[in-house]
Write a protein that holds these residues in place. Structure first.
Motif, PDB file in Angstrom:
ATOM      1  N   LEU A 110       1.353  -2.819   8.745  1.00  0.00           N
ATOM      2  CA  LEU A 110       1.636  -2.916   7.116  1.00  0.00           C
ATOM      3  C   LEU A 110       0.630  -2.002   6.129  1.00  0.00           C
ATOM      4  CD1 LEU A 110       1.581  -6.782   7.350  1.00  0.00           C
ATOM      5  CD2 LEU A 110       4.322  -5.227   6.646  1.00  0.00           C
ATOM      6  N   GLY A 111      -0.448  -1.738   6.638  1.00  0.00           N
ATOM      7  CA  GLY A 111      -1.602  -1.089   6.782  1.00  0.00           C
ATOM      8  C   GLY A 111      -1.541   0.090   6.535  1.00  0.00           C
ATOM      9  N   MET A 112      -0.709   1.148   7.511  1.00  0.00           N
ATOM     10  CA  MET A 112      -0.117   2.556   7.263  1.00  0.00           C
ATOM     11  C   MET A 112       1.362   2.065   6.774  1.00  0.00           C
ATOM     12  SD  MET A 112      -2.302   4.321   8.919  1.00  0.00           S
ATOM     13  CE  MET A 112      -0.717   5.844   8.916  1.00  0.00           C
ATOM     14  N   ILE A 115      -0.244   2.596   2.591  1.00  0.00           N
ATOM     15  CA  ILE A 115      -1.054   3.757   2.538  1.00  0.00           C
ATOM     16  C   ILE A 115      -0.282   4.958   2.343  1.00  0.00           C
ATOM     17  CG2 ILE A 115      -2.136   6.429   3.897  1.00  0.00           C
ATOM     18  CD1 ILE A 115      -4.085   3.885   4.999  1.00  0.00           C
ATOM     19  N   LEU A 116       1.262   4.537   2.812  1.00  0.00           N
ATOM     20  CA  LEU A 116       2.080   6.152   3.206  1.00  0.00           C
ATOM     21  C   LEU A 116       2.548   5.487   1.697  1.00  0.00           C
ATOM     22  CD1 LEU A 116       3.512   5.953   6.776  1.00  0.00           C
ATOM     23  CD2 LEU A 116       2.516   7.896   5.408  1.00  0.00           C
ATOM     24  N   LEU A 123       0.866   6.028  -6.060  1.00  0.00           N
ATOM     25  CA  LEU A 123       0.101   4.949  -7.448  1.00  0.00           C
ATOM     26  C   LEU A 123      -1.837   5.268  -7.708  1.00  0.00           C
ATOM     27  CD1 LEU A 123       1.530   1.997  -5.350  1.00  0.00           C
ATOM     28  CD2 LEU A 123       2.184   2.908  -7.348  1.00  0.00           C
ATOM     29  N   ASN A 124      -2.234   5.013  -8.310  1.00  0.00           N
ATOM     30  CA  ASN A 124      -3.323   5.755  -8.662  1.00  0.00           C
ATOM     31  C   ASN A 124      -4.442   4.145  -8.134  1.00  0.00           C
ATOM     32  OD1 ASN A 124      -5.034   6.606 -10.305  1.00  0.00           O
ATOM     33  ND2 ASN A 124      -4.606   5.576 -12.048  1.00  0.00           N
ATOM     34  N   MET A 129     -11.312   3.741  -0.854  1.00  0.00           N
ATOM     35  CA  MET A 129     -10.905   3.286  -0.908  1.00  0.00           C
ATOM     36  C   MET A 129      -9.416   3.210   0.463  1.00  0.00           C
ATOM     37  SD  MET A 129     -11.430   0.503  -1.687  1.00  0.00           S
ATOM     38  CE  MET A 129     -10.690  -0.984  -0.732  1.00  0.00           C
ATOM     39  N   ARG A 130      -8.838   4.232  -0.924  1.00  0.00           N
ATOM     40  CA  ARG A 130      -7.960   4.155   1.081  1.00  0.00           C
ATOM     41  C   ARG A 130      -8.004   4.865   2.085  1.00  0.00           C
ATOM     42  NH1 ARG A 130      -2.820   6.354  -3.170  1.00  0.00           N
ATOM     43  NH2 ARG A 130      -4.326   7.685  -3.073  1.00  0.00           N
TER      44      ARG A 130
END
Lengths: 205, 208
Positions: A110-112, A115-116, A123-124, A129-130
């Motif tokens: 989910l996290g990857m 990020i993708l 997205l701003n 953080m990312r």
């Protein structure tokens, strides 16, 4: 503050030497092919991630171990193993196994994915953080191997022939695939792409 | 093939590509990237000679850690022992080759080859030998650290131990002591290994 790419320089992916960039040229120190960014990084990461998505289903629903006691087979999935641990009165270990084998692979995918998508939709959000999110995903990924190592030890120790045997089930193969695929996904993701997004070098946020 | 110009006074961050001028560091100091916070380079307080000693120790420990029993277990009258290599072999005999190979690779092959490459590289650098293999060795170290999972194995062992402790009488083996020592030395090696200064010993004009 500028990135090496903007200055026309490239960091060798193998030995970290900073070189001037020419197309199809190699690093003068270690002879690796020089590229600004990993080639097809996003495509590769997506491919590994989607494959992991498919494998995570059998990994969770098929038995990861099968206990054979006097001819009677008791299959155990990851979740039922955790539940057994809770019932047998070791909630601490149950939490470790639950986090390492269920939460981590799922959170990684989910996290990857997040990020993708955020990268491709531009997205701003804070780059830092990312990046921290990615670093965490990258670090925590190896701990998913825990369950496989536990299985190997259990299989080796509990071998009483006809009386009591543990064998790895088909879920173990699927689970191993998920672990490898998510590790490869994190490895093929080029974090520098995140920082390339910032046009005005506003990186203080 | 055109030869590229290079600049050894500059450093680009591995994770965000920020370009900076290298500073001279004091022993043990670490330079971090101001943009993303990752480690850029550091001045290791461990010389290649000490690294050679550390990796050799780890390589020697690797054999008893793999071959001696981690634990022995007495259950319904008979005793079973399990060493790291036996545990892998068992899975292999069950016919699950893929899982067996993955476990074998992450717990034995990757740490072994990583330590071996680093040991050879430290040897080459400590005694100022000239070899074209040095850059290959350093590349292997880099690839294999990612797949070497000794610390995960140790935690797995503890988890398995707690699962087993209710079932039977358990005695810990010599292999476990060696394995713990191996893990400690391996993490020392990882935290002291300074890839930058190793790469600086690779001669640049030696490349065809």
């Amino acid at each position: 503050m500028q990135s090496a790419k903007d200055a026309g320089l490239v960091r060798c992916s193998e030995c970290a030497l900073v070189c001037s960039f020419q197309k199809n040229s190699r690093c003068p120190r270690c002879n690796a092919l020089l590229t600004f960014r990993q080639t097809n990084s996003l495509q590769k990461t997506w491919a590994f991630l989607l494959t992991a998505c498919i494998f995570i289903i059998p990994a969770n629903f098929m038995p990861i171990t099968v206990l054979i006691s006097q001819g009677k087979e008791t299959p155990d999935t990851i979740l039922s193993g955790v539940i057994t641990l809770v019932e047998s009165g070791s909630p601490g270990i149950a939490i470790i196994v639950f986090v390492a084998s269920i939460v981590v692979p799922l959170a990684k995918i989910l996290g990857m994915g997040f990020i993708l998508i955020s990268l491709q939709l531009k997205l701003n959000m804070s780059h830092r953080m990312r990046f921290i999110m990615f670093k965490f995903i990258d670090w925590v990924g190896r701990w998913s191997m825990l369950d496989l190592f536990v299985i190997s030890i259990m299989v080796a120790v509990i071998d009483k022939g006809q009386l009591l045997v543990i064998v790895p089930g088909p879920g173990a193969t699927a689970f191993a695939s998920v672990v490898i695929l998510t590790l490869l996904a994190a490895k093929s993701f080029d974090t520098r792409l995140m920082w390339d997004l910032e046009k005005d070098n506003d990186w203080t946020n | 093939m055109a030869m590229n110009k290079y600049n050894e006074t500059l450093v680009a961050c591995e994770h965000c590509d920020l370009l900076q001028v290298k500073q001279r560091l004091q022993l043990g100091q670490i330079a971090t990237c101001p943009r993303c916070g990752s480690r850029l380079y550091f001045n290791s307080s461990c010389s290649p000679m000490s690294m050679l000693a550390l990796t050799l120790t780890a390589l020697i420990l690797l054999f008893p850690a793999n071959l001696y029993p981690l634990l022995s277990m007495t259950m319904v009258g008979s005793t079973e022992t399990a060493s790291l290599s036996q545990a892998t072999l068992k899975i292999f005999h069950e016919g699950n080759y893929f899982v067996a190979f993955l476990i074998f690779f992450c717990s034995t092959i990757a740490p072994f080859l990583m330590l071996l490459s680093l040991c050879c590289a430290s040897f080459v650098i400590s005694f100022n030998l000239q070899t074209r293999w040095l850059k290959q060795l350093l590349k292997w170290v880099d690839y294999l650290t990612h797949w070497s999972m000794l610390e995960v194995y140790l935690v797995s062992f503890l988890v398995a131990l707690i699962k087993l402790v209710d079932l039977a009488d358990i005695e810990l083996g010599v292999g476990l002591v060696c394995f713990c020592l191996l893990m400690i030395i391996n993490s020392l090696v990882l935290s002291y290994y300074d890839s930058n200064s190793y790469w600086q010993r690779v001669p640049i004009d030696a490349v065809s």
